[in-house]
Design an enzyme around this catalytic site. Structure first.
Site, mmCIF file in Angstrom:
data_model
loop_
_atom_site.group_PDB
_atom_site.id
_atom_site.type_symbol
_atom_site.label_atom_id
_atom_site.label_comp_id
_atom_site.label_asym_id
_atom_site.label_seq_id
_atom_site.Cartn_x
_atom_site.Cartn_y
_atom_site.Cartn_z
ATOM 1 N N TYR A 14 0.727 -1.296 0.349
ATOM 2 C CA TYR A 14 0.155 -0.197 0.107
ATOM 3 C C TYR A 14 1.082 1.663 -0.289
ATOM 4 O O TYR A 14 1.024 2.537 -0.669
ATOM 5 C CB TYR A 14 -0.736 0.042 1.044
ATOM 6 N N LYS A 45 3.760 -15.733 3.122
ATOM 7 C CA LYS A 45 3.182 -16.326 1.906
ATOM 8 C C LYS A 45 4.805 -16.096 1.576
ATOM 9 O O LYS A 45 5.088 -16.054 0.237
ATOM 10 C CB LYS A 45 2.386 -15.145 0.625
ATOM 11 N N ASP A 92 -2.827 -18.709 2.538
ATOM 12 C CA ASP A 92 -3.961 -18.508 2.140
ATOM 13 C C ASP A 92 -4.382 -20.198 2.768
ATOM 14 O O ASP A 92 -5.799 -19.698 3.384
ATOM 15 C CB ASP A 92 -4.171 -19.308 0.496
ATOM 16 N N ASP A 133 -5.483 -6.436 5.488
ATOM 17 C CA ASP A 133 -6.786 -6.210 5.701
ATOM 18 C C ASP A 133 -7.551 -7.040 5.112
ATOM 19 O O ASP A 133 -8.658 -6.972 5.695
ATOM 20 C CB ASP A 133 -5.595 -4.675 4.175
ATOM 21 N N ASP A 172 -10.863 -7.585 7.587
ATOM 22 C CA ASP A 172 -12.418 -8.816 7.212
ATOM 23 C C ASP A 172 -13.115 -9.741 7.193
ATOM 24 O O ASP A 172 -13.881 -9.742 7.650
ATOM 25 C CB ASP A 172 -12.828 -7.507 6.000
#
Ligand code: IPM
Ligand code: MG
Length: 361
Positions: A147, A196, A228, A252, A256
């Site tokens: 970001y 990852k 994942d 992020d 959620d």
């Protein structure tokens, strides 16, 4: 005690929910003999309307004079709001990213737990929830990674091509890892570091540095998990998580998901902290422009964010406990806003819920 608090009302339901959180803080001041002074700060769409930019130097400078900042939510409907006709760097979200960076708010804490009273709202099967429910906190790195890396969109050999860059240095990883381990020490002493590492260099460095930091916290169990797999484990067996430590974009997304599995995103608070006691406190949910101005929004996430502010930035633990207990009492007494309402409960508006909780304080 005298303290100065910055208030960002923000967009959508922001003004309605911040008003209720302030009502609860007023009740805290009255009960415990504190004086809070408030300074209103503009951010996001409200700032675009006033100044043309989602974040100004003035807001950053004013925030720095405060002990903490409490904010509602920013942003509008991307399909209909004129804010989204502007170039990306001038849209509401850029203001939020900008203030995080300008104030060095690298540590984002997002608790996600299941309220006993709201079990019916949890979308997971009874057998997954179990008797005890679940209670985790996501520690998200907030000022690095994708970001904040360089980005561009350009023609490469006549083909439109977009590039975003994902960079972390070891110092950025170390400081957020330390926060996660310190938090875990006060909880169930388990850190799940999410990356990852089977693909990304930044994740391989992440894993190495987190492992090094863990040596200083022998009482905390560390496990590494691929992102994942983590997304899957959050719905398969959320009980396994205590502290989830992860980088900006994974945090992020996973936060959620974690908030959704609690079934009550309107209840979840968050804190964004820097190296000092200063913090920016905001609900985990968005600005819900579709119900803005209708007095239906759930103010509890913002009220609980104010409780986090009392605890982390103002060092007022007793007062934070009182706010959390008041929220618990409102729920136990059967009061609900529309988003968490179920048969047999009493449905309240935003202002009525604020009154209940302030009254219980
Ligand atoms: C959040 C939001 C922001 C983020 C957006 C609005 C820039 O989704 O706080 O999670 O991605 O950090
Ligand atoms: Mg988000």
């Amino acid at each position: 005690m005298n303290r100065k608090i910055g208030l960002i009302y923000g967009d959508g339901i922001g003004p309605e929910i911040v008003r209720e959180a302030k009502k609860v803080l007023d009740a805290v001041c009255a009960k415990y003999g504190h004086t809070f002074t408030y300074e209103r700060l503009l951010l996001g769409g409200e700032s675009i309307d006033a100044n043309g930019y989602p974040l100004t130097d003035e807001t950053v400078a004013a925030a720095k004079t405060c002990d903490a900042v409490l904010m509602g939510s920013i942003g509008g409907d991307a399909k209909t709001s004129p804010w989204y006709q502007l170039e990306p760097s001038r849209r509401p979200e850029a203001g939020l990213l900008g203030i995080r960076k300008a104030l060095g708010l690298f540590a984002n804490l997002r608790p996600a737990y299941l309220y006993h009273e709201l079990r019916a709202a949890c979308p997971l099967h009874e057998s997954i929830i179990g008797e005890e429910g679940f209670d985790m906190i996501i520690v998200r790195e907030l000022t690095g990674g994708l970001y904040f890396g360089a980005r561009k969109t350009e023609l490469v050999d006549g083909v439109m091509t977009a590039t975003d860059t994902l960079t972390y240095n070891e110092n950025e990883i170390r400081r957020i890892a330390r926060r996660a381990f310190e938090i875990a020490c006060k909880r169930r002493k388990k850190v799940t570091s999410v990356d990852k590492a089977n693909v990304l260099d930044s994740s391989r460095l992440w894993r190495k540095v987190v492992t090094e930091v863990s040596a200083d916290y022998p009482e905390v169990a560390l496990e590494h998990m691929l992102v994942d797999n983590c997304a899957m484990q959050l719905v398969r067996d959320p009980k396994q998580f205590d502290v989830i430590l992860t980088e900006n974009m994974f945090g992020d997304i996973l936060s959620d998901e974690a908030s959704m599995v609690t079934g009550s995103i309107g209840m979840l608070s968050s804190a964004s902290l820097n190296e000092t006691s200063f913090g920016l406190y905001e609900p985990s949910h968005g600005s819900a422009p579709d119900i803005a101005g209708t007095n239906q929004a759930n103010p509890i996430a913002t009220i609980l964010s104010a409780a986090m502010m009392l605890r982390f930035s103002l060092d007022l633990d007793r007062e934070a406990d009182a706010v959390e207990a008041a929220v618990q009492k409102a729920l136990s007494d059967g009061y609900r806003t529309g988003d968490i309402w179920s048969e047999g409960c009493i449905r309240l508006t935003t202002t009525e819920m604020g009154d209940r909780i302030a009254g219980a304080v």
